[in-house]
Design a protein around this motif. Structure first.
Motif, PDB file in Angstrom:
ATOM      1  N   GLN A   1       0.838  -1.198   0.000  1.00  0.00           N
ATOM      2  CA  GLN A   1       0.000   0.000   0.000  1.00  0.00           C
ATOM      3  C   GLN A   1       0.875   1.251   0.000  1.00  0.00           C
ATOM      4  OE1 GLN A   1      -2.896  -0.071   3.163  1.00  0.00           O
ATOM      5  NE2 GLN A   1      -4.051  -1.745   2.242  1.00  0.00           N
ATOM      6  N   HIS A   2       1.923   1.244   0.789  1.00  0.00           N
ATOM      7  CA  HIS A   2       2.845   2.385   0.871  1.00  0.00           C
ATOM      8  C   HIS A   2       3.472   2.673  -0.493  1.00  0.00           C
ATOM      9  CE1 HIS A   2       6.805   4.209   2.290  1.00  0.00           C
ATOM     10  NE2 HIS A   2       5.889   5.094   2.599  1.00  0.00           N
ATOM     11  N   GLU A   3       3.915   1.638  -1.181  1.00  0.00           N
ATOM     12  CA  GLU A   3       4.522   1.813  -2.503  1.00  0.00           C
ATOM     13  C   GLU A   3       3.506   2.357  -3.513  1.00  0.00           C
ATOM     14  OE1 GLU A   3       7.865   1.534  -3.364  1.00  0.00           O
ATOM     15  OE2 GLU A   3       7.972   1.490  -1.172  1.00  0.00           O
ATOM     16  N   GLU A   4       2.273   1.852  -3.467  1.00  0.00           N
ATOM     17  CA  GLU A   4       1.232   2.342  -4.373  1.00  0.00           C
ATOM     18  C   GLU A   4       0.887   3.798  -4.061  1.00  0.00           C
ATOM     19  OE1 GLU A   4      -2.001  -0.460  -4.139  1.00  0.00           O
ATOM     20  OE2 GLU A   4      -0.752  -2.075  -4.923  1.00  0.00           O
ATOM     21  N   LEU A   5       0.900   4.155  -2.779  1.00  0.00           N
ATOM     22  CA  LEU A   5       0.638   5.541  -2.396  1.00  0.00           C
ATOM     23  C   LEU A   5       1.734   6.476  -2.900  1.00  0.00           C
ATOM     24  CD1 LEU A   5      -0.755   4.969   1.177  1.00  0.00           C
ATOM     25  CD2 LEU A   5      -1.955   6.138  -0.696  1.00  0.00           C
ATOM     26  N   LYS A   6       2.963   5.994  -2.966  1.00  0.00           N
ATOM     27  CA  LYS A   6       4.052   6.808  -3.518  1.00  0.00           C
ATOM     28  C   LYS A   6       3.764   7.141  -4.983  1.00  0.00           C
ATOM     29  CE  LYS A   6       7.840   5.018  -0.692  1.00  0.00           C
ATOM     30  NZ  LYS A   6       9.093   4.230  -0.738  1.00  0.00           N
ATOM     31  N   ILE A   7       3.263   6.163  -5.725  1.00  0.00           N
ATOM     32  CA  ILE A   7       2.908   6.391  -7.125  1.00  0.00           C
ATOM     33  C   ILE A   7       1.791   7.428  -7.203  1.00  0.00           C
ATOM     34  CG2 ILE A   7       1.901   5.324  -9.192  1.00  0.00           C
ATOM     35  CD1 ILE A   7       3.385   2.703  -8.252  1.00  0.00           C
ATOM     36  N   SER A   8       0.788   7.301  -6.344  1.00  0.00           N
ATOM     37  CA  SER A   8      -0.315   8.269  -6.317  1.00  0.00           C
ATOM     38  C   SER A   8       0.203   9.661  -5.992  1.00  0.00           C
ATOM     39  CB  SER A   8      -1.359   7.868  -5.279  1.00  0.00           C
ATOM     40  OG  SER A   8      -1.945   6.659  -5.622  1.00  0.00           O
ATOM     41  N   TYR A   9       1.125   9.729  -5.043  1.00  0.00           N
ATOM     42  CA  TYR A   9       1.697  11.017  -4.670  1.00  0.00           C
ATOM     43  C   TYR A   9       2.357  11.681  -5.874  1.00  0.00           C
ATOM     44  CZ  TYR A   9       4.754  14.472  -2.579  1.00  0.00           C
ATOM     45  OH  TYR A   9       5.401  15.629  -2.279  1.00  0.00           O
ATOM     46  N   HIS A  10       3.073  10.892  -6.673  1.00  0.00           N
ATOM     47  CA  HIS A  10       3.720  11.457  -7.860  1.00  0.00           C
ATOM     48  C   HIS A  10       2.686  11.908  -8.895  1.00  0.00           C
ATOM     49  CE1 HIS A  10       7.757  10.863  -6.507  1.00  0.00           C
ATOM     50  NE2 HIS A  10       7.503   9.596  -6.235  1.00  0.00           N
ATOM     51  N   MET A  11       1.549  11.219  -8.955  1.00  0.00           N
ATOM     52  CA  MET A  11       0.473  11.650  -9.861  1.00  0.00           C
ATOM     53  C   MET A  11      -0.074  12.999  -9.421  1.00  0.00           C
ATOM     54  SD  MET A  11      -1.436   7.962 -10.407  1.00  0.00           S
ATOM     55  CE  MET A  11      -2.983   8.727 -10.776  1.00  0.00           C
ATOM     56  N   VAL A  12      -0.290  13.169  -8.125  1.00  0.00           N
ATOM     57  CA  VAL A  12      -0.783  14.445  -7.594  1.00  0.00           C
ATOM     58  C   VAL A  12       0.246  15.528  -7.854  1.00  0.00           C
ATOM     59  CG1 VAL A  12      -1.381  15.713  -5.485  1.00  0.00           C
ATOM     60  CG2 VAL A  12      -2.304  13.432  -5.875  1.00  0.00           C
ATOM     61  N   LYS A  13       1.507  15.227  -7.611  1.00  0.00           N
ATOM     62  CA  LYS A  13       2.588  16.183  -7.832  1.00  0.00           C
ATOM     63  C   LYS A  13       2.626  16.598  -9.294  1.00  0.00           C
ATOM     64  CE  LYS A  13       6.683  17.823  -6.275  1.00  0.00           C
ATOM     65  NZ  LYS A  13       6.649  18.988  -5.453  1.00  0.00           N
ATOM     66  N   GLY A  14       2.492  15.648 -10.207  1.00  0.00           N
ATOM     67  CA  GLY A  14       2.487  15.956 -11.636  1.00  0.00           C
ATOM     68  C   GLY A  14       1.309  16.821 -12.030  1.00  0.00           C
ATOM     69  N   CYS A  15       0.153  16.551 -11.445  1.00  0.00           N
ATOM     70  CA  CYS A  15      -1.032  17.364 -11.726  1.00  0.00           C
ATOM     71  C   CYS A  15      -0.843  18.770 -11.188  1.00  0.00           C
ATOM     72  CB  CYS A  15      -2.259  16.703 -11.125  1.00  0.00           C
ATOM     73  SG  CYS A  15      -3.815  17.340 -11.747  1.00  0.00           S
ATOM     74  N   THR A  16      -0.198  18.901 -10.025  1.00  0.00           N
ATOM     75  CA  THR A  16       0.063  20.209  -9.436  1.00  0.00           C
ATOM     76  C   THR A  16       0.961  21.029 -10.330  1.00  0.00           C
ATOM     77  OG1 THR A  16      -0.137  19.284  -7.225  1.00  0.00           O
ATOM     78  CG2 THR A  16       0.983  21.377  -7.397  1.00  0.00           C
ATOM     79  N   LEU A  17       1.981  20.401 -10.881  1.00  0.00           N
ATOM     80  CA  LEU A  17       2.919  21.124 -11.738  1.00  0.00           C
ATOM     81  C   LEU A  17       2.255  21.619 -13.008  1.00  0.00           C
ATOM     82  CD1 LEU A  17       6.076  18.871 -11.280  1.00  0.00           C
ATOM     83  CD2 LEU A  17       5.632  21.104 -10.260  1.00  0.00           C
TER      84      LEU A  17
END
Length: 144
Positions: free
Chosen positions: A122-138
């Motif tokens: 779950q932690h590893e999958e959340l890291k991927i989600s975090y990068h998706m949010v970060k990419g959307c923010t940029l």
């Protein structure tokens, strides 16, 4: 494996995922339909947390414990009520960092290997989600 610590860790992560669902739901309700990319992303984040919560609840029940239905009133809620304007994604980045820290703490506990594996995945999958949010923010310069 110490059952009391394990059930406390699992219960905490269930509450974290419940709060994450609530936070993204609030963000969606405060957005307009023109914000298509964040809306889709936030809906995916809700489904992700619902899946994690279910998996954590099943694991907790397998240990003979019942999930705590107590709501984490305002872990991030007060912050969101105050700042949910055009900063949806920036706030979600902060939320993701807090969730990551919760999982990192949980993984630092001495847990059964099977439970630790679930939390690690779950932690590893959340890291991927975090990068998706970060990419959307940029891609949303007005949010910085």
């Amino acid at each position: 494996m110490h059952i009391a610590i394990t059930t406390q860790v699992l219960s905490t992560l269930i509450r974290v995922n419940n709060e994450r669902i609530s936070m993204y739901d609030r963000a969606i309700r405060s957005m307009n339909d023109a914000e298509v990319a964040p809306l889709k992303l936030f809906r995916c984040m809700i489904m992700e947390s619902e899946q994690y919560r279910e998996q954590l609840e099943q694991t907790l029940k397998a240990l003979g414990a019942e999930p705590d239905r107590e709501d984490l009133a305002g872990l991030w809620g007060g912050l969101l009520d105050t700042f949910l304007t055009q900063r949806h994604l920036s706030l979600c980045e902060m939320e993701k960092a807090a969730v990551q820290r919760a999982y990192e703490y949980a993984l630092s506990q001495q847990l059964d290997n099977g439970i630790a594996r679930i939390l690690y995945e779950q932690h590893e999958e959340l890291k991927i989600s975090y990068h998706m949010v970060k990419g959307c923010t940029l891609q949303q310069p007005f949010l910085h």
